[in-house]
Write a protein that holds these residues in place. Structure first.
Motif, PDB file in Angstrom:
ATOM      1  N   ASP A 118       0.824  -1.210   0.000  1.00 45.87           N
ATOM      2  CA  ASP A 118       0.000   0.000   0.000  1.00 45.87           C
ATOM      3  C   ASP A 118       0.857   1.259   0.000  1.00 45.87           C
ATOM      4  O   ASP A 118       0.517   2.251  -0.633  1.00 45.87           O
ATOM      5  N   SER A 119       1.981   1.226   0.690  1.00 42.07           N
ATOM      6  CA  SER A 119       2.892   2.364   0.697  1.00 42.07           C
ATOM      7  C   SER A 119       3.491   2.582  -0.695  1.00 42.07           C
ATOM      8  O   SER A 119       3.576   3.720  -1.177  1.00 42.07           O
ATOM      9  N   GLN A 120       3.885   1.513  -1.354  1.00 48.65           N
ATOM     10  CA  GLN A 120       4.425   1.625  -2.710  1.00 48.65           C
ATOM     11  C   GLN A 120       3.367   2.157  -3.674  1.00 48.65           C
ATOM     12  O   GLN A 120       3.654   3.013  -4.522  1.00 48.65           O
ATOM     13  N   ASP A 121       2.142   1.671  -3.525  1.00 53.02           N
ATOM     14  CA  ASP A 121       1.046   2.112  -4.376  1.00 53.02           C
ATOM     15  C   ASP A 121       0.786   3.607  -4.178  1.00 53.02           C
ATOM     16  O   ASP A 121       0.620   4.358  -5.141  1.00 53.02           O
ATOM     17  N   ALA A 135      -2.405   9.051   4.367  1.00 48.89           N
ATOM     18  CA  ALA A 135      -1.761   8.125   3.430  1.00 48.89           C
ATOM     19  C   ALA A 135      -0.457   8.700   2.893  1.00 48.89           C
ATOM     20  O   ALA A 135       0.536   7.985   2.722  1.00 48.89           O
ATOM     21  N   VAL A 136      -0.424  10.011   2.644  1.00 46.01           N
ATOM     22  CA  VAL A 136       0.816  10.656   2.181  1.00 46.01           C
ATOM     23  C   VAL A 136       1.892  10.537   3.256  1.00 46.01           C
ATOM     24  O   VAL A 136       3.035  10.180   2.966  1.00 46.01           O
ATOM     25  N   ALA A 193      -6.259   8.248  -3.561  1.00 46.32           N
ATOM     26  CA  ALA A 193      -5.444   8.489  -2.366  1.00 46.32           C
ATOM     27  C   ALA A 193      -5.142   7.213  -1.588  1.00 46.32           C
ATOM     28  O   ALA A 193      -4.739   7.270  -0.444  1.00 46.32           O
ATOM     29  N   GLY A 194      -5.342   6.065  -2.177  1.00 43.04           N
ATOM     30  CA  GLY A 194      -4.987   4.828  -1.503  1.00 43.04           C
ATOM     31  C   GLY A 194      -6.144   4.173  -0.783  1.00 43.04           C
ATOM     32  O   GLY A 194      -7.301   4.551  -0.934  1.00 43.04           O
ATOM     33  N   THR A 195      -5.796   3.209   0.042  1.00 40.57           N
ATOM     34  CA  THR A 195      -6.795   2.349   0.664  1.00 40.57           C
ATOM     35  C   THR A 195      -6.923   2.558   2.164  1.00 40.57           C
ATOM     36  O   THR A 195      -7.422   1.685   2.861  1.00 40.57           O
TER      37      THR A 195
END
Length: 139
Positions: free
Chosen positions: A23-26, A60-61, A44-46
């Motif tokens: 998730d961090s890479q995504d 998430a950032v 903005a991710g999950t």
């Protein structure tokens, strides 16, 4: 200690990424896309939840970019976010905005008219680092 109390009890901490590595890479790829194409809306991710005052996107950032070598400055009212960032990112939270690499700036600062009062880092005397605090970026 009462028989029902656990010595390992702790306040509930909001979870970070469900799968931290992927998730961090995504999220990092999404940030690269957003920075490469200003104005483009990206996912903005999950991240399911975020501590106040962070939005899920801002949290998430931070999860994607902050680590033990990334000093972060937070407003004094951001205690839940402070604890969450220390736990999930291991990032040091600094008292001096000029010592930070990232800052969580309250939206209320966007209403101020003077650049030097709207951003504490902008009034710093460090010639090597300049602050970028624009009201448009804080809304």
């Amino acid at each position: 200690m009462s028989p029902t109390a656990s010595p390992l009890s702790a306040p509930a901490m909001a979870p970070g990424f469900e799968n931290p590595v992927f998730d961090s890479q995504d999220m990092f790829r999404h940030l690269l896309e957003a920075m490469s194409y200003p104005g483009r809306i990206v996912d903005a991710g999950t991240l399911a939840t975020a501590p106040a005052p962070l939005s899920r996107a801002a949290a998430a950032v931070f999860l994607a970019l902050a680590d033990y070598e990334t000093p972060v400055w937070l407003d004094a009212t951001a205690q839940p976010a402070r604890d969450w960032l220390r736990f999930h990112c291991g990032c040091p939270v600094v008292a001096d905005p000029a010592a930070a690499r990232f800052a969580l700036v309250p939206a209320s600062w966007a209403k101020r008219t003077s650049r030097s009062t709207a951003c504490p880092a902008a009034s710093g005397t460090s010639g090597a680092r300049t602050a970028s605090c624009s009201p448009a970026a804080s809304t």
